[in-house]
Write a protein that holds these residues in place. Structure first.
Motif, mmCIF file in Angstrom:
data_model
loop_
_atom_site.group_PDB
_atom_site.id
_atom_site.type_symbol
_atom_site.label_atom_id
_atom_site.label_comp_id
_atom_site.label_asym_id
_atom_site.label_seq_id
_atom_site.Cartn_x
_atom_site.Cartn_y
_atom_site.Cartn_z
ATOM 1 N N VAL A 10 0.846 -1.196 0.000
ATOM 2 C CA VAL A 10 0.000 0.000 0.000
ATOM 3 C C VAL A 10 0.883 1.248 0.000
ATOM 4 O O VAL A 10 0.596 2.226 -0.678
ATOM 5 C CB VAL A 10 -1.002 -0.014 1.176
ATOM 6 N N ALA A 61 -1.190 -3.685 3.253
ATOM 7 C CA ALA A 61 -2.462 -3.507 3.952
ATOM 8 C C ALA A 61 -2.601 -4.569 5.036
ATOM 9 O O ALA A 61 -2.252 -5.729 4.828
ATOM 10 C CB ALA A 61 -3.620 -3.592 2.962
ATOM 11 N N LEU A 77 2.256 4.634 -3.839
ATOM 12 C CA LEU A 77 1.029 4.295 -3.127
ATOM 13 C C LEU A 77 0.292 3.296 -4.010
ATOM 14 O O LEU A 77 -0.015 3.609 -5.168
ATOM 15 C CB LEU A 77 0.190 5.565 -2.925
ATOM 16 N N ASP A 78 0.028 2.110 -3.491
ATOM 17 C CA ASP A 78 -0.586 1.034 -4.276
ATOM 18 C C ASP A 78 0.184 0.819 -5.579
ATOM 19 O O ASP A 78 -0.422 0.589 -6.632
ATOM 20 C CB ASP A 78 -2.057 1.354 -4.598
ATOM 21 N N GLY A 85 -5.385 9.206 2.580
ATOM 22 C CA GLY A 85 -5.682 8.280 3.671
ATOM 23 C C GLY A 85 -4.493 7.872 4.501
ATOM 24 O O GLY A 85 -4.500 6.823 5.128
ATOM 25 N N SER A 105 -7.409 5.850 6.552
ATOM 26 C CA SER A 105 -8.103 4.755 5.882
ATOM 27 C C SER A 105 -7.119 3.772 5.261
ATOM 28 O O SER A 105 -7.425 2.610 5.086
ATOM 29 C CB SER A 105 -9.047 5.305 4.822
ATOM 30 N N ARG A 106 -5.916 4.240 4.909
ATOM 31 C CA ARG A 106 -4.939 3.355 4.276
ATOM 32 C C ARG A 106 -3.762 3.035 5.184
ATOM 33 O O ARG A 106 -3.432 1.887 5.409
ATOM 34 C CB ARG A 106 -4.414 4.025 3.007
ATOM 35 N N VAL A 110 -5.923 -1.762 7.638
ATOM 36 C CA VAL A 110 -5.088 -0.564 7.554
ATOM 37 C C VAL A 110 -3.622 -0.971 7.775
ATOM 38 O O VAL A 110 -3.342 -1.854 8.585
ATOM 39 C CB VAL A 110 -5.518 0.463 8.626
#
Lengths: 262, 348
Positions: free
Chosen positions: A15, A40, A74-75, A91, A179-180, A211
């Motif tokens: 993530v 994650a 990110l991702d 997030g 959130s992340r 998270v």
């Protein structure tokens, strides 16, 4: 990475990941090509001696500092955080060592600082009036959900709170909106035993929610209790990434201090 | 705390003991706590007591005509105080609002009387002058990262030089100005009391800024920036943007003070209001706004301006020399800051 990265992480991109971050302050090298990744639902602990570059690393990941070189993803997609708000927008929430709370503002105002809710209708759009009642109600609800019972009244100014309660506000704010990724820089430093246990429970609950948690701590037993992976920072570099299963606390301290190679 | 049943250790027992000790509050510390939370209380009490005492000493003090006079005397400083409050809330200080106000009034006077510009154009030029002065301060503070004290000490001299340059040292008389430009000096009568339009303008500005500070996100950010700038930055607030907006808004307010000044003095003079800047800071400080930033209310400043006005007027009515008025204001300032320090000690 070390070979003991055994989970399904290879399938999905982390993530949040950093690749060869460099950050210098004048002649002082804060980060010297540090890489890091967190998935994650994973708790990544970052340990290291004073001056090893832990806080600088965290600041680069959360937009508080801009790295001179290196890439943050990110991702799996490259992102650039030029200011803390950029990281918050995707997030990523942070509990800084300094807590970053405004003493004169109350608990609810601090939780919603920089993300104020406006009144519905014309009052909010044209007159930009904030919805204090709504923010207080939501803050109370969020604290309740997080099981933070030390803060009963969200209308109390931060400066009227004890050190532990202030830390609880900062942790609650990050947990409620992260959130992340939630980054915690020494989140239990000002806390007593009971409150510390509470924060550890909170970390595990965030993990269950999927998270990613990055935890900076000096407290080895805590780190070994909650971490899935442990990133050891030494002299501005990543010395190793270990797991609580692969290494003992003594090993970790030895790598951290340079007494033992990874 | 929840049901985690870790045994009470020596350290938590000590903590509990310590918190009990702290919670045991004396009546005095409770008073301090209340004053801490509502910083406008102490100036409010001072104003009330002053009005009662001066009313007893000289019944003429409470006559409608005298009360009307006080409000008109207070209007210009009251408006400047709004601008100064905004800047002090961000932990800054502005030494240039007085000079910027006179510069703006000179621009209005000379544009209308000298260049025969329409009144509205002249007033807009005055507003533009105020905005430009505020923007200059704001840019120097946020871009060059200079301390506000130094920046405004410099712009104080720059604005003073500019206003002498523009006016050539000459005064523009009110008789050569159209009604709209001197409108702020006009009065209307409400239940026997003459109220000037300048006072109305002042009250409107207080209401507007009180709303912005108390009810908008921007207002919260102003307090947060003044309280702890780094914390504000880390919580995602664009600190420089907030600071710049405060200086520019203060510049606009300064232009309204200039308009009020023209009405009050019936003209614009380069030698006007030389002590306005310090009086504005005095009003802010007496009003309970902390020079360290992040604490205070706009209403406190209005009370502070009224306190100074009431003391000057009341002492004059009692028949004391001007020097005693000045002495009283000096004592008020030091007392106000001493009280602020004492109140702030209630938390650490």
């Amino acid at each position: 990475m070390n070979s003991n990265n055994q989970d399904a992480s290879a399938a999905t991109p982390p993530v949040l990941s950093a690749h060869r971050l460099v950050k210098t302050f004048g002649h002082v090298v804060g980060l010297d090509g540090v890489s890091l990744e967190v998935h994650a639902g994973e708790v990544l602990a970052v340990i290291g001696d004073n001056g090893a570059g832990k806080s600088t690393l965290i600041k680069c990941l959360t937009g508080a500092e801009v790295p001179d070189e290196g890439v943050i993803k990110l991702d799996g997609k490259e992102v650039q955080f030029r200011r803390p708000q950029d990281a918050r927008d995707v997030g990523i929430e942070t509990v800084y060592q300094t807590l970053a709370v405004s003493p004169a503002l109350d608990v609810a105002a601090n939780m919603y600082l920089g993300r104020e809710i406006r009144r519905p209708g014309v009052l909010g759009t044209a007159f930009r009036m904030v919805d204090t009642k709504e923010m207080r109600a939501r803050a109370t609800e969020q604290l309740h959900q997080l099981g933070i019972s030390t803060l009963q009244d969200v209308t109390v100014p931060i400066e009227n709170l004890s050190g532990g309660q202030r830390q609880a506000v900062a942790v609650a704010r990050a947990a409620a909106f992260g959130s992340r990724v939630v980054v915690l820089d020494e989140p239990t430093a000002a806390l007593g035993v009971r409150e510390s246990n509470h924060v550890l429970e909170l970390i595990l609950r965030l993990k269950e929610k999927g998270v990613a948690v990055i935890l900076i701590s000096h407290n080895m037993p805590q780190v070994f209790e909650v971490a899935d992976h442990i990133h050891i920072q030494r002299l501005g570099k990543r010395a190793a990434t270990i797991t609580p299963e692969s290494h003992s606390m003594t090993d970790a301290v030895a790598i951290m201090t340079g007494a033992k190679a990874a | 705390m929840s049901g985690t049943s870790s045994p009470p250790t020596a350290s938590t027992a000590a903590l509990d003991l310590a918190s009990q000790f702290i919670d045991r509050r004396t009546p005095l510390s409770r008073v301090r706590g209340v004053l801490h939370r509502f910083p406008a209380i102490s100036p409010g009490i001072v104003l009330l007591v002053a009005v009662v005492v001066f009313g007893i000493l000289n019944p003429r003090f409470l006559a409608p005509a005298n009360l009307s006079l006080i409000t008109q005397q207070v209007a210009v400083i009251g408006i400047l105080g709004v601008a100064e409050t905004l800047i002090i809330l961000t932990a800054g200080i502005d030494l240039s609002v007085g000079a910027a106000m006179v510069l703006s009034s000179i621009v209005i006077g000379n544009a209308v009387a000298g260049l025969h510009a329409p009144s509205v154009v002249g007033l807009i030029a005055g507003l533009a002058t105020g905005l430009a002065a505020g923007a200059l301060n704001g840019i120097l503070v946020t871009r060059l990262k200079l301390p506000p004290f130094i920046v405004t000490l410099g712009t104080l001299s720059i604005f003073t030089a500019l206003l002498l340059l523009v006016s050539s040292g000459a005064t523009v008389q009110g008789t050569s100005l159209p009604d709209l430009v001197t409108w702020t000096g006009g009065t209307f009568r409400v239940i026997g009391v003459d109220i000037s339009y300048g006072v109305v303008l002042m009250v409107a500005l207080y209401l507007l800024i009180a709303y912005m500070l108390g009810r908008t996100a921007w207002g919260r950010h102003v307090y947060a920036v003044g309280d702890d700038r780094e914390a504000a930055r880390l919580t995602g607030i664009r600190v420089d943007r907030v600071l710049l907006s405060v200086y520019v808004l203060a510049g606009a307010i300064v232009a309204f003070a200039a308009w009020t000044q023209i009405g009050r003095d019936f003209g614009s003079s380069p030698n006007a209001a030389t002590d306005a800047n310090l009086n504005a800071i005095t009003a802010v400080v007496i009003g309970g706004t902390s020079l360290f930033g992040g604490r205070g209310t706009i209403w406190g400043t209005l009370l502070g301006a009224l306190i100074v006005g009431v003391f000057r007027n009341g002492l004059a009515l009692v028949g004391l020399d001007v020097l005693y008025q000045t002495l009283a204001v000096g004592i008020l300032v030091i007392a106000a800051v001493a009280i602020d320090q004492w109140i702030r000690k209630s938390k650490s």
